[in-house]
Design a protein around this motif. Structure first.
Motif, PDB file in Angstrom:
ATOM      1  N   ALA A 185     -13.274 -13.904   3.504  1.00  0.00           N
ATOM      2  CA  ALA A 185     -12.498 -14.689   2.547  1.00  0.00           C
ATOM      3  C   ALA A 185     -13.394 -14.744   1.296  1.00  0.00           C
ATOM      4  O   ALA A 185     -14.696 -14.570   1.399  1.00  0.00           O
ATOM      5  CB  ALA A 185     -12.323 -16.089   2.906  1.00  0.00           C
ATOM      6  N   GLY A 186     -12.561 -14.577   0.183  1.00  0.00           N
ATOM      7  CA  GLY A 186     -13.282 -14.660  -1.249  1.00  0.00           C
ATOM      8  C   GLY A 186     -13.783 -12.971  -1.532  1.00  0.00           C
ATOM      9  O   GLY A 186     -14.574 -13.189  -2.501  1.00  0.00           O
ATOM     10  N   ILE A 187     -13.430 -11.962  -0.819  1.00  0.00           N
ATOM     11  CA  ILE A 187     -14.228 -10.750  -1.067  1.00  0.00           C
ATOM     12  C   ILE A 187     -13.435  -9.873  -1.872  1.00  0.00           C
ATOM     13  O   ILE A 187     -13.828  -9.028  -2.911  1.00  0.00           O
ATOM     14  CB  ILE A 187     -14.516  -9.815   0.269  1.00  0.00           C
ATOM     15  CG1 ILE A 187     -15.341  -8.843  -0.034  1.00  0.00           C
ATOM     16  CG2 ILE A 187     -12.961  -9.594   0.734  1.00  0.00           C
ATOM     17  CD1 ILE A 187     -16.748  -8.992  -0.362  1.00  0.00           C
ATOM     18  N   VAL A 223       3.482  -0.443   2.133  1.00  0.00           N
ATOM     19  CA  VAL A 223       3.313  -1.903   2.744  1.00  0.00           C
ATOM     20  C   VAL A 223       1.829  -2.021   3.016  1.00  0.00           C
ATOM     21  O   VAL A 223       1.154  -1.348   3.544  1.00  0.00           O
ATOM     22  CB  VAL A 223       4.181  -1.737   4.087  1.00  0.00           C
ATOM     23  CG1 VAL A 223       3.879  -3.042   4.835  1.00  0.00           C
ATOM     24  CG2 VAL A 223       5.407  -1.533   3.978  1.00  0.00           C
ATOM     25  N   ILE A 224       1.485  -3.252   2.235  1.00  0.00           N
ATOM     26  CA  ILE A 224       0.142  -3.528   2.153  1.00  0.00           C
ATOM     27  C   ILE A 224      -0.050  -4.942   3.109  1.00  0.00           C
ATOM     28  O   ILE A 224       0.685  -5.828   2.800  1.00  0.00           O
ATOM     29  CB  ILE A 224      -0.436  -3.915   0.658  1.00  0.00           C
ATOM     30  CG1 ILE A 224       0.316  -2.959  -0.485  1.00  0.00           C
ATOM     31  CG2 ILE A 224      -1.840  -4.076   0.605  1.00  0.00           C
ATOM     32  CD1 ILE A 224      -0.467  -1.525   0.093  1.00  0.00           C
ATOM     33  N   VAL A 225      -0.967  -5.094   3.896  1.00  0.00           N
ATOM     34  CA  VAL A 225      -1.150  -6.005   4.879  1.00  0.00           C
ATOM     35  C   VAL A 225      -2.761  -6.217   4.867  1.00  0.00           C
ATOM     36  O   VAL A 225      -3.691  -5.349   5.130  1.00  0.00           O
ATOM     37  CB  VAL A 225      -0.797  -5.727   6.349  1.00  0.00           C
ATOM     38  CG1 VAL A 225      -0.816  -7.048   6.992  1.00  0.00           C
ATOM     39  CG2 VAL A 225       0.739  -5.451   6.284  1.00  0.00           C
ATOM     40  N   THR A 226      -2.943  -7.630   4.552  1.00  0.00           N
ATOM     41  CA  THR A 226      -4.385  -8.073   4.678  1.00  0.00           C
ATOM     42  C   THR A 226      -4.779  -8.646   6.065  1.00  0.00           C
ATOM     43  O   THR A 226      -3.878  -9.278   6.647  1.00  0.00           O
ATOM     44  CB  THR A 226      -4.676  -9.038   3.469  1.00  0.00           C
ATOM     45  OG1 THR A 226      -4.067 -10.345   3.788  1.00  0.00           O
ATOM     46  CG2 THR A 226      -4.142  -8.563   2.194  1.00  0.00           C
ATOM     47  N   ASN A 227      -6.007  -8.504   6.424  1.00  0.00           N
ATOM     48  CA  ASN A 227      -6.399  -8.967   7.759  1.00  0.00           C
ATOM     49  C   ASN A 227      -7.778  -9.611   7.452  1.00  0.00           C
ATOM     50  O   ASN A 227      -8.730  -9.327   6.419  1.00  0.00           O
ATOM     51  CB  ASN A 227      -6.660  -7.557   8.456  1.00  0.00           C
ATOM     52  CG  ASN A 227      -6.917  -8.313   9.959  1.00  0.00           C
ATOM     53  OD1 ASN A 227      -7.052  -9.557  10.176  1.00  0.00           O
ATOM     54  ND2 ASN A 227      -7.174  -7.249  10.781  1.00  0.00           N
ATOM     55  N   GLN A 228      -8.148 -10.563   8.104  1.00  0.00           N
ATOM     56  CA  GLN A 228      -9.345 -11.555   8.146  1.00  0.00           C
ATOM     57  C   GLN A 228     -10.279 -10.863   8.892  1.00  0.00           C
ATOM     58  O   GLN A 228     -10.191  -9.946   9.522  1.00  0.00           O
ATOM     59  CB  GLN A 228      -9.001 -12.975   8.063  1.00  0.00           C
ATOM     60  CG  GLN A 228      -8.068 -13.402   6.878  1.00  0.00           C
ATOM     61  CD  GLN A 228      -7.674 -14.800   7.474  1.00  0.00           C
ATOM     62  OE1 GLN A 228      -7.393 -15.216   8.426  1.00  0.00           O
ATOM     63  NE2 GLN A 228      -7.162 -15.591   6.335  1.00  0.00           N
ATOM     64  N   VAL A 229     -11.619 -11.623   9.086  1.00  0.00           N
ATOM     65  CA  VAL A 229     -12.582 -10.903   9.985  1.00  0.00           C
ATOM     66  C   VAL A 229     -12.836 -12.381  11.016  1.00  0.00           C
ATOM     67  O   VAL A 229     -12.547 -13.224  10.549  1.00  0.00           O
ATOM     68  CB  VAL A 229     -13.626 -10.597   9.363  1.00  0.00           C
ATOM     69  CG1 VAL A 229     -13.557  -9.263   8.282  1.00  0.00           C
ATOM     70  CG2 VAL A 229     -14.265 -11.635   8.086  1.00  0.00           C
ATOM     71  N   ARG A 230     -13.451 -11.764  12.109  1.00  0.00           N
ATOM     72  CA  ARG A 230     -14.046 -12.834  12.899  1.00  0.00           C
ATOM     73  C   ARG A 230     -15.284 -12.458  13.533  1.00  0.00           C
ATOM     74  O   ARG A 230     -15.693 -11.253  13.404  1.00  0.00           O
ATOM     75  CB  ARG A 230     -12.866 -12.861  14.295  1.00  0.00           C
ATOM     76  CG  ARG A 230     -12.674 -11.524  14.919  1.00  0.00           C
ATOM     77  CD  ARG A 230     -11.851 -11.762  16.108  1.00  0.00           C
ATOM     78  NE  ARG A 230     -11.586 -10.440  17.047  1.00  0.00           N
ATOM     79  CZ  ARG A 230     -12.282  -9.668  17.622  1.00  0.00           C
ATOM     80  NH1 ARG A 230     -13.597 -10.183  17.910  1.00  0.00           N
ATOM     81  NH2 ARG A 230     -11.845  -8.582  18.071  1.00  0.00           N
ATOM     82  N   SER A 231     -15.631 -13.390  14.113  1.00  0.00           N
ATOM     83  CA  SER A 231     -17.065 -13.343  14.843  1.00  0.00           C
ATOM     84  C   SER A 231     -17.094 -12.287  15.848  1.00  0.00           C
ATOM     85  O   SER A 231     -16.283 -12.475  16.760  1.00  0.00           O
ATOM     86  CB  SER A 231     -17.851 -14.322  15.126  1.00  0.00           C
ATOM     87  OG  SER A 231     -18.068 -15.130  13.993  1.00  0.00           O
ATOM     88  N   CYS A 264     -21.290  -8.968   5.351  1.00  0.00           N
ATOM     89  CA  CYS A 264     -20.760 -10.462   4.710  1.00  0.00           C
ATOM     90  C   CYS A 264     -21.919 -11.162   4.162  1.00  0.00           C
ATOM     91  O   CYS A 264     -22.529 -11.607   5.218  1.00  0.00           O
ATOM     92  CB  CYS A 264     -19.939 -11.120   5.378  1.00  0.00           C
ATOM     93  SG  CYS A 264     -19.195 -12.548   4.713  1.00  0.00           S
ATOM     94  N   GLN A 265     -22.036 -11.148   2.973  1.00  0.00           N
ATOM     95  CA  GLN A 265     -23.204 -11.923   2.454  1.00  0.00           C
ATOM     96  C   GLN A 265     -22.676 -12.965   1.367  1.00  0.00           C
ATOM     97  O   GLN A 265     -22.195 -12.567   0.504  1.00  0.00           O
ATOM     98  CB  GLN A 265     -24.311 -10.955   1.461  1.00  0.00           C
ATOM     99  CG  GLN A 265     -25.035 -10.089   2.809  1.00  0.00           C
ATOM    100  CD  GLN A 265     -25.883  -8.975   1.778  1.00  0.00           C
ATOM    101  OE1 GLN A 265     -26.274  -8.961   0.630  1.00  0.00           O
ATOM    102  NE2 GLN A 265     -26.911  -8.328   2.470  1.00  0.00           N
TER     103      GLN A 265
END
Length: 371
Positions: A111-113, A249-257, A356-357
């Motif tokens: 998030a926020g990148i 077609v653009i799809v965003t994805n988040q990250v997980r631990s 991710c920093q």
């Protein structure tokens, strides 16, 4: 071609009559039998059978194509495929022109990148007239997390294309070409998909953006197999939309631990500059894309946005036409801009790692629900 009639194939009249008398009427009927079965059924010799099968196969089998002919076909059909320039010169060069048409392109990162910033810039570019490098069409923007900002869209437009956006009427027209949907749940999004398919044809839609698919899935209460089945259906439908409409077609994805057990499943062999092969049993990166392996296979191009050593990077982590490359970028009033158009080549585990920093908003999915 397998259903082509034997009577339409220029066989010798004598053997054609025998096929007709034995009710072998199509190429499929003939090719489904062995040579010896045909010899017995037709009561003819092996030479006649082989000659007839050779002629039938030559007529109905698809011809071989060379790499050159396939490349020529691609150029001839460029108006049905092609690539959409992002305005990021180095990235466009790596992707042979930009975001590909007719397939899924994924933006993944914390998030926020800058994922939404990138989506806003692409939406704006798609709405522009063709003489400004745009697609001169409408955009459907599915804003799951209410991050879409019309004010930011216009700011990017004003800074990037002042000659257009300084005119109020033109600015309003460009902004009016971006249609925003805000489904509150995956089921509501599902109900909208058929409407979206119709809109792609009727409303001159030239780009579809889903920001973000991970947020839709994470809001559901289903777990395990049921969640995976639901996601699989959506993967298939969204892919069909891309292929059917031939648009980006653009799809965003988040990250997980990433769990320790999951990380230890992967091993890499990395060849160093001096030729020594070094085996790493684990790579120390605790973040992975949120939607799992099935989603990753459905995506044609994956761009990873990450922060490392105080610098943001956009990485080409998966592409059928580009090597793994990383480009440093920053976000300005005109949107995402590359600091350098020279991509840094990536090797080994660095290709799929996500750094991710300073970003702490990580989506946590149960591992057994998405992999």
């Amino acid at each position: 071609m397998a259903n082509k009639l034997i009577s339409e194939i220029p066989l010798p009249k004598s053997i054609a009559n025998v096929f007709a008398a034995r009710n072998i009427s199509t190429a499929k009927d003939a090719l489904s039998l062995t040579e010896f079965e045909l010899m017995e059924l037709l009561d003819v010799g092996l030479t006649e059978v082989r000659s007839a099968l050779s002629q039938i196969s030559e007529i109905v089998a698809p011809p071989y194509q060379t790499a050159l002919s396939l490349m020529e076909q691609r150029f001839q059909n460029e108006h049905l495929g092609g690539h959409f320039p992002t305005g990021l010169k180095g990235l466009d060069s790596a992707l042979c022109g930009g975001i590909p048409f007719g397939v899924l392109t994924e933006l993944v990162g914390p998030a926020g990148i800058g994922k939404t910033q990138f989506c806003l810039k692409l939406s704006l570019l798609a709405s522009l007239p063709t003489n400004y490098g745009g697609l001169d069409g409408r955009v459907i923007y599915i804003d799951v997390e209410s991050k879409f900002s019309s004010r930011r869209l216009l700011e990017i437009g004003l800074r990037s294309f002042p000659e257009i956006f300084q005119m109020k009427e033109m600015a309003q027209e460009m902004a009016g070409r971006v249609f925003v949907l805000r489904p509150s749940s995956l089921s509501e999004f599902t109900q909208s998909l058929q409407q979206i398919k119709v809109s792609l044809l009727q409303n001159q839609v030239k780009m579809l953006v889903i920001d973000s698919m991970a947020a839709l899935v994470s809001g559901e209460h289903e777990q395990g197999v049921h969640r995976q089945q639901t996601l699989s259906w959506h993967i298939s439908f969204i892919k069909s939309l891309a292929e059917f409409s031939r648009i980006p077609v653009i799809v965003t994805n988040q990250v997980r631990s990433q769990s320790h057990d999951e990380a230890s499943q992967y091993s890499f062999q990395v060849q160093s500059r001096d030729g020594i092969v070094e085996t790493l049993t684990r790579y120390d990166s605790h973040l992975v894309a949120a939607l799992g392996i099935h989603w990753a296979h459905a995506v044609t191009t994956r761009l990873v946005l990450e922060a490392k050593s105080g610098q943001r990077f956009i990485k080409v982590a998966k592409s059928p036409i580009s090597p793994p490359l990383a480009f440093p970028f920053h976000i300005t009033s005109s949107g995402i801009s590359l600091i350098s158009d020279e991509g840094m080549e990536l090797m080994g585990p660095e290709i799929n790692s996500i750094h991710c920093q300073g970003h702490n908003e990580i989506i946590n999915f149960r591992m057994d629900s998405l992999v």
